[in-house]
Design an enzyme around this catalytic site. Structure first.
Site, PDB file in Angstrom:
ATOM      1  N   ASN A  10       5.681 -13.991   6.872  1.00  0.00           N
ATOM      2  CA  ASN A  10       4.735 -12.906   7.767  1.00  0.00           C
ATOM      3  C   ASN A  10       3.388 -12.919   6.469  1.00  0.00           C
ATOM      4  O   ASN A  10       4.337 -12.267   5.683  1.00  0.00           O
ATOM      5  CB  ASN A  10       4.993 -11.291   7.542  1.00  0.00           C
ATOM      6  CG  ASN A  10       4.332 -10.068   7.519  1.00  0.00           C
ATOM      7  OD1 ASN A  10       3.054 -10.467   7.980  1.00  0.00           O
ATOM      8  ND2 ASN A  10       4.864  -8.985   7.243  1.00  0.00           N
ATOM      9  N   LYS A  12       0.737 -11.250   6.125  1.00  0.00           N
ATOM     10  CA  LYS A  12      -0.160  -9.818   6.131  1.00  0.00           C
ATOM     11  C   LYS A  12      -1.759  -9.699   5.715  1.00  0.00           C
ATOM     12  O   LYS A  12      -2.262 -11.069   6.114  1.00  0.00           O
ATOM     13  CB  LYS A  12       0.814  -9.443   4.592  1.00  0.00           C
ATOM     14  CG  LYS A  12       2.582  -9.201   4.782  1.00  0.00           C
ATOM     15  CD  LYS A  12       2.971  -8.433   3.607  1.00  0.00           C
ATOM     16  CE  LYS A  12       4.229  -8.684   3.472  1.00  0.00           C
ATOM     17  NZ  LYS A  12       5.463  -7.024   3.037  1.00  0.00           N
ATOM     18  N   HIS A  97       5.827  -2.734  11.680  1.00  0.00           N
ATOM     19  CA  HIS A  97       5.865  -3.645  10.629  1.00  0.00           C
ATOM     20  C   HIS A  97       5.660  -1.819   9.552  1.00  0.00           C
ATOM     21  O   HIS A  97       5.274  -0.943  10.058  1.00  0.00           O
ATOM     22  CB  HIS A  97       4.905  -4.357  10.056  1.00  0.00           C
ATOM     23  CG  HIS A  97       5.751  -4.867   8.515  1.00  0.00           C
ATOM     24  ND1 HIS A  97       5.184  -4.042   7.572  1.00  0.00           N
ATOM     25  CD2 HIS A  97       6.292  -5.925   8.238  1.00  0.00           C
ATOM     26  CE1 HIS A  97       5.729  -5.165   6.966  1.00  0.00           C
ATOM     27  NE2 HIS A  97       6.463  -6.025   7.048  1.00  0.00           N
ATOM     28  N   GLU A  99       4.820  -1.167   6.912  1.00  0.00           N
ATOM     29  CA  GLU A  99       3.303  -1.099   6.471  1.00  0.00           C
ATOM     30  C   GLU A  99       2.196  -0.874   7.136  1.00  0.00           C
ATOM     31  O   GLU A  99       1.437   0.011   7.450  1.00  0.00           O
ATOM     32  CB  GLU A  99       2.795  -1.790   5.604  1.00  0.00           C
ATOM     33  CG  GLU A  99       3.115  -2.738   4.280  1.00  0.00           C
ATOM     34  CD  GLU A  99       3.631  -4.816   4.416  1.00  0.00           C
ATOM     35  OE1 GLU A  99       2.888  -4.891   4.445  1.00  0.00           O
ATOM     36  OE2 GLU A  99       4.867  -4.341   2.970  1.00  0.00           O
ATOM     37  N   GLU A 167      13.972  -4.151   8.437  1.00  0.00           N
ATOM     38  CA  GLU A 167      13.265  -4.507   7.025  1.00  0.00           C
ATOM     39  C   GLU A 167      13.483  -3.192   6.322  1.00  0.00           C
ATOM     40  O   GLU A 167      13.114  -1.912   6.838  1.00  0.00           O
ATOM     41  CB  GLU A 167      12.113  -4.965   7.242  1.00  0.00           C
ATOM     42  CG  GLU A 167      11.753  -5.689   7.612  1.00  0.00           C
ATOM     43  CD  GLU A 167      10.194  -5.848   7.293  1.00  0.00           C
ATOM     44  OE1 GLU A 167      10.696  -7.771   7.184  1.00  0.00           O
ATOM     45  OE2 GLU A 167       9.667  -5.825   7.885  1.00  0.00           O
ATOM     46  N   GLY A 173       8.600  -6.208  -0.536  1.00  0.00           N
ATOM     47  CA  GLY A 173       7.186  -6.308  -2.040  1.00  0.00           C
ATOM     48  C   GLY A 173       7.713  -6.405  -2.983  1.00  0.00           C
ATOM     49  O   GLY A 173       7.498  -6.434  -4.020  1.00  0.00           O
ATOM     50  N   SER A 212      12.344  -9.149   0.729  1.00  0.00           N
ATOM     51  CA  SER A 212      12.407  -9.649  -0.742  1.00  0.00           C
ATOM     52  C   SER A 212      13.324 -11.124  -0.463  1.00  0.00           C
ATOM     53  O   SER A 212      14.171 -11.504  -1.869  1.00  0.00           O
ATOM     54  CB  SER A 212      12.800  -8.576  -2.173  1.00  0.00           C
ATOM     55  OG  SER A 212      12.220  -7.772  -1.920  1.00  0.00           O
TER      56      SER A 212
HETATM   57  C1  PEP Z   1       7.545  -8.339   5.104  1.00  0.00           C
HETATM   58  O1  PEP Z   1       6.484  -7.844   4.592  1.00  0.00           O
HETATM   59  O2  PEP Z   1       7.975  -8.421   5.956  1.00  0.00           O
HETATM   60  C2  PEP Z   1       8.206  -8.288   3.741  1.00  0.00           C
HETATM   61  C3  PEP Z   1       9.946  -8.480   4.214  1.00  0.00           C
HETATM   62  O3  PEP Z   1       7.855  -8.289   3.060  1.00  0.00           O
HETATM   63  P1  PEP Z   1       8.353  -8.969   1.447  1.00  0.00           P
HETATM   64  O4  PEP Z   1       9.625 -10.846   1.878  1.00  0.00           O
HETATM   65  O5  PEP Z   1       7.654 -10.028   0.540  1.00  0.00           O
HETATM   66  O6  PEP Z   1       9.647  -8.394   0.849  1.00  0.00           O
END
Ligand code: PEP
Length: 250
Positions: A10, A12, A97, A99, A167, A173, A212
């Site tokens: 992703n 973003k 997601h 976000e 997640e 992040g 992460s």
């Molecule tokens: C995500 O945005 O779905 C995500 C898992 O981000 P990151 O791997 O940067 O934690």
């Protein structure tokens, strides 16, 4: 049916045309050994979906959108429909997601309507769920995720058309990750929930872990019984890291 792992990136709100060189490197690095073990998906910003689809032609890498509107078309300035993503060359779409849930106030009902749009357009739809830190600290993580699953996944979901991404919001992040045991417990609970609602389709639905994931921690996080791949944010922007994570499967 065996669940084929999905390694999904992703991007973003990151990526200009110049960044497609990383996607080309991912396509070039998707070796026969990796192809034998896993599907690859990159979800670039919507501006790059069409170019990204062209860039991976013949490489076997899927392209997806990061969000879609529930409607197919209409007076929704700035929005993009699932049909438009499909038309641009996407095969997948991410919905719900964290976000988007946080920044745009998307409820489970909104996420479900978007997921229904993804199915309507013929896109494999990745439905994201995950608890916030305070919910985990209060011992409510599994209950929160069960509620999100009930509210966000369409009744028409099948193993071929829907993927769930777990997640934990506090791991996205941040460099923080749940323990291997916490990931195992949550994925087991998600599997049970899907199985109760969808029977064999639920047993065969892929459940990704996201938050992460990096080459260094990939084996611990994603090589577990009910973990069928990864949803990767930051580390998907660099082909070397994305391929490093995927290599956990070979
Ligand atoms: C995500 O945005 O779905 C995500 C898992 O981000 P990151 O791997 O940067 O934690």
């Amino acid at each position: 049916m065996t669940r084929r792992p999905l390694v999904a990136g992703n991007w973003k709100m990151n990526g200009l045309k110049a960044g497609l060189s990383e996607l080309e490197a991912i396509g070039a690095g998707y070796s026969a050994a990796l192809k034998a073990k896993s599907d690859f998906l990159i979800c670039p910003p919507v501006t790059l979906v069409a170019e990204a689809a062209k860039a991976v032609t013949g490489k076997g890498v899927f392209i997806g959108g990061q969000d879609c509107h529930a409607k197919a078309s209409g007076p929704h300035t700035g929005d993009v429909s699932a049909e438009m993503l499909k038309d641009a060359g996407a095969a997948y779409v991410i919905v719900g997601h964290s976000e988007r849930r946080a920044d745009h106030g998307e409820s489970d009902a909104v996420v479900r309507a978007k997921a229904e749009a993804g199915l309507r357009a013929g896109l494999v739809t990745i439905v994201c769920v995950g608890e916030r830190r305070e919910q985990r600290e209060a011992g409510k993580a599994i209950a929160v995720v069960r509620e999100q699953l009930a509210g966000s996944i369409p009744d028409a979901a099948t193993a071929a058309t829907v993927v769930v991404a777990y997640e934990p919001v506090w791991a996205i992040g941040t460099g923080l990750t749940p323990t291997k045991a916490d990931v195992a417990d949550m994925h087991k609970a998600i599997r049970e929930t899907l199985g109760q609602r969808f029977g064999a389709e639920g047993q065969n639905t892929r459940i990704l872990y996201g938050g992460s994931v990096k080459p260094e921690n990939a084996r611990d996080l994603i090589i577990q019984p009910d973990v069928d791949g990864a949803l990767i944010g930051g580390a998907s922007l660099k082909a070397k890291d994305f391929l490093g994570i995927a290599s956990a499967y070979i």
